[in-house]
Scaffold this active site. Structure first.
Site, PDB file in Angstrom:
ATOM      1  N   ASP A  95      23.615 -20.634  52.502  1.00  0.00           N
ATOM      2  CA  ASP A  95      23.843 -19.544  51.556  1.00  0.00           C
ATOM      3  C   ASP A  95      24.559 -18.379  52.247  1.00  0.00           C
ATOM      4  O   ASP A  95      24.998 -18.495  53.386  1.00  0.00           O
ATOM      5  CB  ASP A  95      22.489 -19.131  50.966  1.00  0.00           C
ATOM      6  CG  ASP A  95      22.590 -18.357  49.664  1.00  0.00           C
ATOM      7  OD1 ASP A  95      23.692 -18.309  49.091  1.00  0.00           O
ATOM      8  OD2 ASP A  95      21.561 -17.811  49.220  1.00  0.00           O
ATOM      9  N   HIS A  96      24.603 -17.235  51.571  1.00  0.00           N
ATOM     10  CA  HIS A  96      25.349 -16.047  52.009  1.00  0.00           C
ATOM     11  C   HIS A  96      25.449 -15.901  53.535  1.00  0.00           C
ATOM     12  O   HIS A  96      24.442 -15.804  54.224  1.00  0.00           O
ATOM     13  CB  HIS A  96      24.674 -14.783  51.477  1.00  0.00           C
ATOM     14  CG  HIS A  96      24.795 -14.615  50.011  1.00  0.00           C
ATOM     15  ND1 HIS A  96      25.840 -13.955  49.420  1.00  0.00           N
ATOM     16  CD2 HIS A  96      24.001 -15.036  49.003  1.00  0.00           C
ATOM     17  CE1 HIS A  96      25.692 -13.976  48.111  1.00  0.00           C
ATOM     18  NE2 HIS A  96      24.573 -14.625  47.825  1.00  0.00           N
ATOM     19  N   GLU A 169      19.912  -8.924  49.572  1.00  0.00           N
ATOM     20  CA  GLU A 169      19.405 -10.234  49.952  1.00  0.00           C
ATOM     21  C   GLU A 169      19.600 -10.411  51.447  1.00  0.00           C
ATOM     22  O   GLU A 169      20.719 -10.284  51.962  1.00  0.00           O
ATOM     23  CB  GLU A 169      20.122 -11.364  49.201  1.00  0.00           C
ATOM     24  CG  GLU A 169      19.570 -12.753  49.558  1.00  0.00           C
ATOM     25  CD  GLU A 169      20.185 -13.875  48.729  1.00  0.00           C
ATOM     26  OE1 GLU A 169      19.425 -14.642  48.136  1.00  0.00           O
ATOM     27  OE2 GLU A 169      21.418 -13.960  48.705  1.00  0.00           O
ATOM     28  N   HIS A 212      21.367  -9.218  42.963  1.00  0.00           N
ATOM     29  CA  HIS A 212      20.287  -9.938  43.632  1.00  0.00           C
ATOM     30  C   HIS A 212      18.958  -9.221  43.419  1.00  0.00           C
ATOM     31  O   HIS A 212      18.921  -8.001  43.265  1.00  0.00           O
ATOM     32  CB  HIS A 212      20.548 -10.018  45.138  1.00  0.00           C
ATOM     33  CG  HIS A 212      21.594 -11.011  45.531  1.00  0.00           C
ATOM     34  ND1 HIS A 212      22.615 -10.719  46.404  1.00  0.00           N
ATOM     35  CD2 HIS A 212      21.778 -12.306  45.160  1.00  0.00           C
ATOM     36  CE1 HIS A 212      23.382 -11.777  46.573  1.00  0.00           C
ATOM     37  NE2 HIS A 212      22.899 -12.744  45.829  1.00  0.00           N
ATOM     38  N   HIS A 249      25.541 -16.237  41.142  1.00  0.00           N
ATOM     39  CA  HIS A 249      24.599 -15.587  42.055  1.00  0.00           C
ATOM     40  C   HIS A 249      23.843 -14.496  41.307  1.00  0.00           C
ATOM     41  O   HIS A 249      24.299 -13.988  40.279  1.00  0.00           O
ATOM     42  CB  HIS A 249      25.344 -14.939  43.229  1.00  0.00           C
ATOM     43  CG  HIS A 249      25.863 -15.890  44.239  1.00  0.00           C
ATOM     44  ND1 HIS A 249      25.282 -16.064  45.472  1.00  0.00           N
ATOM     45  CD2 HIS A 249      26.910 -16.748  44.204  1.00  0.00           C
ATOM     46  CE1 HIS A 249      25.955 -16.972  46.160  1.00  0.00           C
ATOM     47  NE2 HIS A 249      26.956 -17.403  45.404  1.00  0.00           N
ATOM     48  N   ASN A 271      22.362 -20.183  41.892  1.00  0.00           N
ATOM     49  CA  ASN A 271      21.357 -19.950  42.924  1.00  0.00           C
ATOM     50  C   ASN A 271      20.042 -19.496  42.308  1.00  0.00           C
ATOM     51  O   ASN A 271      20.026 -18.609  41.451  1.00  0.00           O
ATOM     52  CB  ASN A 271      21.848 -18.899  43.913  1.00  0.00           C
ATOM     53  CG  ASN A 271      22.996 -19.392  44.768  1.00  0.00           C
ATOM     54  OD1 ASN A 271      23.511 -20.491  44.580  1.00  0.00           O
ATOM     55  ND2 ASN A 271      23.411 -18.580  45.717  1.00  0.00           N
TER      56      ASN A 271
END
Length: 340
Positions: A95-96, A169, A212, A249, A271
């Site tokens: 992920d990120h 996040e 997020h 996202h 996600n």
């Protein structure tokens, strides 16, 4: 082999776009959360994606070690073994990854996969995300070009972010402002730099108000129609319908209609992190409240081993998280679509 091969992963994504559904991508931080994701995919008869963030990878390596690469490799090894028992295909994704973590996360993991592919083996992960939302657009795409050249050679799919997802996040924060909305010009610049598949396959997180973390429906203004505008404009330029493989996202708290609209406009991966975390933790809290005199040694008593055995509440936590993931499969229309 339940862990998808590169060919199977491409088939999964192609089927999602053609069938107007999306796969839940579940952030995991342990074998418990991995088990919950796998059990949910099997129950929903949906293939899926399991992913690990920089913070999740550090935690997987051990809280006193904090080695993102070691944690990621450990997760992949566990997933390859545990997933054998489930009748679904699962892709592994990171992920990120912002710029300051590239050299300690994505690039070394890519190197491991490059070595594996050179030996005639499959890549360790099926896709990696580069999060360039915090750098200027030109630099974002320049780094994406470098990474896409490497992922394409290793039979890996790259994920990029064009625009900004608000909230926080794993220590990456962004303000909630107009930058949350990707523009048509951004989409055209992306396809100009990265192509429309001929330079390697990539997924694109275009932002349409995403944030997020935790928020109630209505607190953030999502505009899924932006996805259609960009798909139409870029599609007209390259001669393809819905040219981008889109990723959603920051979807916690989204309405069913917002999710449905996004999938209609080409989202094939969504996600799921915050909601899954709560679903995992809530049953643990319930167990402790109901059995406080068993999980604690109260007033000279010795408690109840069956109550404080981590497996007692761990099973409840996994079941709670799995139920939320099954719900996600149903919302995203992936339930019942597994590759036979």
């Amino acid at each position: 082999m339940p862990i998808a091969t590169p060919e199977e992963y491409n088939e999964m994504l192609d089927r999602a776009k053609a069938g107007s559904f999306a796969y839940p991508a579940i952030n995991v931080t342990s074998t418990q959360t991995l088990n919950a994701a796998l059990a949910a995919f099997a129950e929903a008869e949906s293939d899926g994606i399991v992913q690990v963030s920089t913070g999740g990878a550090e935690y997987l390596s051990g809280p006193t070690i904090k080695d993102k690469v070691a944690g990621s490799v450990a997760l992949a090894a566990a997933a390859h073994e545990i997933a054998k028992n489930y009748p679904v295909k699962v892709a592994l994704h990171t992920d990120h990854c912002p710029k300051n973590h590239l050299d300690g996360f994505v690039r070394p993991l890519l190197a491991i996969s490059e070595e594996r592919v050179a030996r005639g083996e499959l890549p360790l992960f099926q896709s990696h995300m580069w999060d360039g939302s915090a750098v200027p657009m030109a630099e974002n795409l320049e780094i994406a070009q470098e990474l896409l050249a490497r992922t394409a050679k290793a039979n890996i799919i790259l994920e990029i972010e064009i625009g900004v997802v608000g909230g926080e996040e794993d220590g990456v924060e962004a303000e909630i402002n107009e930058k949350l909305y990707t523009t048509v010009e951004d989409g055209l610049a992306t396809v100009e730099a990265l192509g429309a598949g001929e330079k390697g396959r990539y997924m694109t997180a275009l932002t349409f108000g995403n944030v997020h973390g935790v928020y109630k429906p209505g607190n953030v203004h999502l505009r899924p129609e932006i996805l259609k505008e960009i798909q139409d404009a870029v599609g007209a330029k390259v001669g393809k319908d819905k040219p981008f493989d889109l990723v959603f996202h920051g979807g916690s708290g989204s309405t069913a209609q917002e999710i449905s609209d996004a999938v209609d406009h080409g989202v094939i991966k969504m996600n799921i992190d915050t909601d899954a975390q709560y679903a995992f933790t809530r049953p643990v809290v319930d167990h402790i409240f109901r059995n406080y005199d068993g999980v604690l040694k109260v007033e000279g008593e010795v408690g109840n081993k069956k109550a404080y055995d981590p497996r007692a509440y761990g099973k409840l936590a996994e079941a709670g998280m799995a139920a939320r993931i099954v719900e996600a499969c149903q919302q995203l229309r992936s339930a019942g679509t597994k590759i036979k």
